[in-house]
Design an enzyme around this catalytic site. Structure first.
Site, PDB file in Angstrom:
ATOM      1  N   SER A  61       9.271   1.960  -2.032  1.00  0.00           N
ATOM      2  CA  SER A  61       8.651   3.317  -1.283  1.00  0.00           C
ATOM      3  C   SER A  61       7.116   3.066  -1.731  1.00  0.00           C
ATOM      4  O   SER A  61       6.415   2.295  -1.343  1.00  0.00           O
ATOM      5  CB  SER A  61       9.155   4.594  -1.782  1.00  0.00           C
TER       6      SER A  61
ATOM      7  N   ARG B 275      -1.996   9.228  -0.118  1.00  0.00           N
ATOM      8  CA  ARG B 275      -0.669   9.514  -0.032  1.00  0.00           C
ATOM      9  C   ARG B 275       0.202  10.469  -0.777  1.00  0.00           C
ATOM     10  O   ARG B 275       1.011  11.300  -0.460  1.00  0.00           O
ATOM     11  CB  ARG B 275       0.178   8.087  -0.165  1.00  0.00           C
TER      12      ARG B 275
ATOM     13  N   GLN C 213       7.200   3.598   6.952  1.00  0.00           N
ATOM     14  CA  GLN C 213       7.987   4.097   5.857  1.00  0.00           C
ATOM     15  C   GLN C 213       7.943   5.302   5.297  1.00  0.00           C
ATOM     16  O   GLN C 213       8.752   5.819   4.788  1.00  0.00           O
ATOM     17  CB  GLN C 213       7.156   3.291   4.729  1.00  0.00           C
TER      18      GLN C 213
END
Length: 314
Positions: free
Chosen positions: A91, A116, A251
Site C-alpha cells: 500500500s 496521500r 491502488q
C-alpha cells in the site's frame, strides 16, 4: 555480499520510537528526518521518536512518518553497501519502494505521501467506512462472502488486502463490514476483527482520494525504476513511469495483492527479503506465503545488527 528484495511497510506498522535507532546510527538517516520536518512544517521526527501515539496514528501523519522511516532504513542499508535486487511495498509502502528504486527523490516522495495521507483522511471523513481482518479463510471464500453481503445490504464491501493465503482484509461501509464479520465467523474464520482505521481504504468509498492522487501524480516527475518494482494492484513488474502513475492511482481503490506479489518475486528466484522500515509485519506475511523464504527486519538496533551481519556474510 548478496542482494535481497527490499520490502516496505504500510499503514499499521507505525509505533512510537520508530526510526530513532536509525537516526542515531546514521547521520544521513538523521538528516532525512530533519529535512522532513522542514519540508512539511511539522515536528514529524518528534512524533516518530517520542509520540504521542494519538498524533502518530493520524492518517495524515502516519503516512509521511512511515515513508521517512523507510527512507532512513534505506540509508543505513546503503551505508553498509547493500542495494536491492528488487523492491515492493504494501500500500503506502509502494512510494518507499519507488524511492528506493530511484524513481523520484526524497522531497518528491515525501510530498506525494503527505498528499496521500491528507487525501485518505479527508475521504474517510466524507465517506465513513470500516475495515476488518479475516483470518483462516481462503481468499476465494472471502470474495464470495463479500459479494453476498454487499448484495444483501446494497452497500460496499470488497477484499482490500490479500495479505497471505489465509488472511484477507476487507473494506466497506460500516454496516456491511459489521454484518460480514459475523458471517465470516459462521463460515469458519479463526478471527474476524474490525481494525482501528479512519476509512474504508482500498475500496470505492475512497474514490475522492484517488482523484487527488491522480492530480498530484500527474504533476510529479517519475523515472523508470533502476531495479524491478512489483506493484500492488496487478502483482506485476512495472517499468514505464506512466504505467506506474496509473497503478498508484488504481491502488487507492483497488486491492493490495501482496500474496501474488511475493509469489511473483519467489518465482523470479528471489528468496531473501529485507523489511526496510518500521515493524516486522511484512516479514511475517512473507514467511506464511513461503516458509522457505529468508526474512530480515530492522525494527530495533538488535535486529538491524543481525540483518547487516547476515547479509554481509552471504
Amino acid at each position: 555480499m548478496s542482494k535481497a528484495v527490499f520490502v516496505f511497510p504500510g499503514q499499521g506498522s507505525q509505533h512510537v520510537g520508530m526510526g530513532a535507532h536509525l537516526a542515531s546510527r546514521s547521520e544521513k538517516a538523521a538528516e532525512l528526518f530533519r529535512r522532513a520536518d522542514e519540508i512539511l512544517g511539522l515536528p514529524l521526527s518528534r512524533m516518530c521518536f517520542e509520540g504521542p501515539e494519538e498524533e502518530l496514528r493520524q492518517t495524515d501523519v502516519t503516512q509521511p512518518a512511515l515513508f521517512v522511516t523507510s527512507a532512513a532504513a534505506l540509508e543505513v542499508l546503503r551505508e553498509a553497501g547493500l542495494e536491492p535486487a528488487a523492491v515492493a511495498g504494501h500500500s503506502l509502502g509502494e512510494y518507499s519502494a519507488l524511492y528506493a528504486a530511484g524513481s523520484f527523490d526524497f522531497e518528491t516522495g515525501l510530498k506525494l505521501v503527505a498528499t496521500r495521507g491528507v487525501a485518505f483522511a479527508d475521504a474517510g471523513r466524507s465517506r465513513p467506512g470500516a475495515m476488518a481482518a479475516i483470518v483462516g479463510l481462503a481468499y476465494d471464500k472471502v470474495q464470495e462472502l463479500c459479494d453476498k453481503v454487499a448484495a444483501e445490504t446494497g452497500g460496499t464491501l470488497v477484499p482490500a488486502n490479500q495479505n497471505e493465503p489465509m488472511q484477507t482484509v476487507i473494506s466497506g461501509d460500516p454496516d456491511s463490514v459489521e454484518l460480514a464479520c459475523g458471517r465470516f465467523r459462521d463460515a469458519g474464520a479463526k478471527r474476524a476483527l474490525q481494525l482501528p482505521v479512519s476509512g474504508a481504504f482500498h475500496s470505492p468509498l475512497v474514490a475522492a482520494a484517488a482523484e487527488k492522487m491522480l492530480e498530484a501524480l500527474n504533476e510529479a516527475e517519475i523515472a523508470k525504476p533502476a531495479v524491478p518494482f512489483v506493484n500492488n494492484v496487478d502483482a506485476r513488474v512495472l517499468h514505464d513511469p506512466e504505467a506506474i502513475k496509473g497503478s498508484l492511482v488504481r491502488q487507492v481503490t483497488g486491492s493490495v495483492r501482496w500474496t501474488d506479489s511475493v509469489q511473483l518475486l519467489l518465482r523470479e528466484g528471489h528468496d531473501t527479503f529485507v523489511e526496510a522500515g518500521s515493524g516486522k509485519a511484512l516479514s511475517g506475511l512473507v514467511r506464511r506465503i513461503n516458509r522457505e523464504a529468508v526474512c530480515h527486519t530492522m525494527e530495533s538496533e538488535a535486529t538491524l545488527e543481525k540483518t547487516l551481519q547476515a547479509l554481509a556474510g552471504k
